[in-house]
Design a protein around this motif. Structure first.
Motif, mmCIF file in Angstrom:
data_model
loop_
_atom_site.group_PDB
_atom_site.id
_atom_site.type_symbol
_atom_site.label_atom_id
_atom_site.label_comp_id
_atom_site.label_asym_id
_atom_site.label_seq_id
_atom_site.Cartn_x
_atom_site.Cartn_y
_atom_site.Cartn_z
ATOM 1 N N TRP A 213 14.670 -10.069 22.970
ATOM 2 C CA TRP A 213 15.568 -10.990 22.264
ATOM 3 C C TRP A 213 15.040 -11.251 20.857
ATOM 4 N N HIS A 214 15.918 -11.665 19.978
ATOM 5 C CA HIS A 214 15.517 -12.152 18.659
ATOM 6 C C HIS A 214 14.794 -13.486 18.827
ATOM 7 N N GLU A 215 13.980 -13.837 17.851
ATOM 8 C CA GLU A 215 13.275 -15.120 17.917
ATOM 9 C C GLU A 215 13.313 -15.806 16.553
ATOM 10 N N PHE A 216 13.955 -16.950 16.539
ATOM 11 C CA PHE A 216 13.878 -17.835 15.377
ATOM 12 C C PHE A 216 12.677 -18.738 15.631
ATOM 13 N N VAL A 217 11.746 -18.802 14.673
ATOM 14 C CA VAL A 217 10.575 -19.629 14.916
ATOM 15 C C VAL A 217 10.298 -20.518 13.697
ATOM 16 N N LEU A 218 10.059 -21.786 13.984
ATOM 17 C CA LEU A 218 9.794 -22.797 12.960
ATOM 18 C C LEU A 218 8.405 -23.373 13.207
ATOM 19 N N LEU A 219 7.590 -23.418 12.166
ATOM 20 C CA LEU A 219 6.308 -24.102 12.301
ATOM 21 C C LEU A 219 6.531 -25.575 11.947
ATOM 22 N N VAL A 220 6.361 -26.426 12.924
ATOM 23 C CA VAL A 220 6.671 -27.855 12.760
ATOM 24 C C VAL A 220 5.456 -28.611 12.232
ATOM 25 N N SER A 221 4.286 -28.282 12.739
ATOM 26 C CA SER A 221 3.057 -28.896 12.217
ATOM 27 C C SER A 221 1.909 -27.921 12.404
ATOM 28 N N HIS B 42 5.055 -8.151 16.682
ATOM 29 C CA HIS B 42 4.322 -9.160 15.906
ATOM 30 C C HIS B 42 3.256 -9.807 16.777
ATOM 31 N N ARG B 43 2.326 -10.432 16.122
ATOM 32 C CA ARG B 43 1.296 -11.179 16.842
ATOM 33 C C ARG B 43 0.885 -12.402 16.034
ATOM 34 N N VAL B 44 0.336 -13.371 16.738
ATOM 35 C CA VAL B 44 -0.217 -14.541 16.072
ATOM 36 C C VAL B 44 -1.650 -14.179 15.690
ATOM 37 N N ALA B 45 -1.878 -13.985 14.405
ATOM 38 C CA ALA B 45 -3.196 -13.542 13.951
ATOM 39 C C ALA B 45 -4.185 -14.699 13.906
ATOM 40 N N TRP B 46 -3.663 -15.910 13.653
ATOM 41 C CA TRP B 46 -4.556 -17.064 13.474
ATOM 42 C C TRP B 46 -3.754 -18.348 13.580
ATOM 43 N N THR B 47 -4.344 -19.365 14.209
ATOM 44 C CA THR B 47 -3.828 -20.729 14.071
ATOM 45 C C THR B 47 -5.020 -21.631 13.772
ATOM 46 N N ASP B 48 -4.740 -22.708 13.100
ATOM 47 C CA ASP B 48 -5.783 -23.624 12.633
ATOM 48 C C ASP B 48 -6.535 -24.236 13.827
ATOM 49 N N PRO B 49 -7.845 -24.044 13.894
ATOM 50 C CA PRO B 49 -8.596 -24.642 15.012
ATOM 51 C C PRO B 49 -8.818 -26.142 14.845
ATOM 52 N N GLN B 50 -8.538 -26.666 13.656
ATOM 53 C CA GLN B 50 -8.847 -28.074 13.355
ATOM 54 C C GLN B 50 -7.693 -29.020 13.687
ATOM 55 N N GLN B 51 -6.554 -28.468 14.016
ATOM 56 C CA GLN B 51 -5.401 -29.328 14.309
ATOM 57 C C GLN B 51 -4.467 -28.570 15.240
ATOM 58 N N ASP B 52 -3.554 -29.311 15.861
ATOM 59 C CA ASP B 52 -2.564 -28.659 16.702
ATOM 60 C C ASP B 52 -1.487 -28.029 15.832
ATOM 61 N N THR B 53 -1.145 -26.817 16.177
ATOM 62 C CA THR B 53 -0.003 -26.161 15.537
ATOM 63 C C THR B 53 1.146 -26.202 16.528
ATOM 64 N N VAL B 54 2.227 -26.873 16.112
ATOM 65 C CA VAL B 54 3.396 -27.028 16.985
ATOM 66 C C VAL B 54 4.530 -26.158 16.428
ATOM 67 N N TRP B 55 5.045 -25.314 17.287
ATOM 68 C CA TRP B 55 6.125 -24.391 16.923
ATOM 69 C C TRP B 55 7.380 -24.759 17.709
ATOM 70 N N LEU B 56 8.506 -24.517 17.084
ATOM 71 C CA LEU B 56 9.758 -24.509 17.818
ATOM 72 C C LEU B 56 10.281 -23.080 17.773
ATOM 73 N N ALA B 57 10.520 -22.506 18.933
ATOM 74 C CA ALA B 57 11.014 -21.133 18.996
ATOM 75 C C ALA B 57 12.362 -21.111 19.710
ATOM 76 N N ALA B 58 13.311 -20.433 19.111
ATOM 77 C CA ALA B 58 14.603 -20.213 19.778
ATOM 78 C C ALA B 58 14.761 -18.712 19.984
ATOM 79 N N HIS B 59 14.666 -18.316 21.230
ATOM 80 C CA HIS B 59 14.878 -16.912 21.582
ATOM 81 C C HIS B 59 16.369 -16.745 21.889
ATOM 82 N N TYR B 60 16.941 -15.702 21.341
ATOM 83 C CA TYR B 60 18.395 -15.544 21.547
ATOM 84 C C TYR B 60 18.783 -14.070 21.493
ATOM 85 N N ARG B 61 19.957 -13.785 22.010
ATOM 86 C CA ARG B 61 20.474 -12.435 21.895
ATOM 87 C C ARG B 61 21.964 -12.485 21.558
#
Lengths: 106, 106
Positions: A49-57, A87-106
């Protein structure tokens, strides 16, 4: 009736947290919480499926198998990843939470 | 490849700004920017599709025709509004931009 993306985050997060917030036949909306987590080396998501992804924090970096340059994400940044764009997640900040919103759709 | 929900917001916003970010047959993802805008009095949205809505920044209040108590929203708050659940934007903060992410789906 309302919920918050920033609540109910476990104190200990051994792995990335993925939760479905709502779904229908052709869409699935998830909250993802990363705390320094990244995809395993040489692992690529290859999704039907396609993925719309938003980095919220937080802060993150995505990499792509097809040579598309890495993308650094800060809050408010979004992208629409076509199905089968590896694709892959190469890095997220270890010092804080990274919150994503992902909408998978087709 | 990436975009930001916080960029390309017009300096002057006479009406609420609604833009489609991506869509497919059964889903439409929008950015909405409000700057003190609210739905007209006695107007109710009555939508054919469900709507997942996330308040990304700012502050807002939603009201419902069926007696569901008003919902005050702050950043990170989301709700899933079923199709035909009549609702309106009762208030958005006039002192700052309120940025919403809405995923309409069926």
């Amino acid at each position: 009736m309302k919920n918050s993306l920033f609540q109910q985050i476990p104190a200990v997060l051994p792995a990335e947290l993925v939760e479905t917030l709502c779904q229908a036949e052709y869409v699935r909306i998830e909250r993802i919480v990363s705390r320094g987590h990244a995809s395993p080396p040489d692992f690529w998501y290859d999704q039907e499926w396609h993925e719309f992804v938003l980095l919220v924090s937080g802060r993150a970096r995505l990499a792509f198998a097809d040579g598309t340059p890495c993308v650094e994400l800060e809050p408010g940044d979004w992208l629409d990843i076509p199905a089968h764009k590896q694709h892959r997640v190469a890095w997220t900040d270890p010092q804080q939470d990274t919150v994503w919103l992902a909408a998978h759709y087709r």
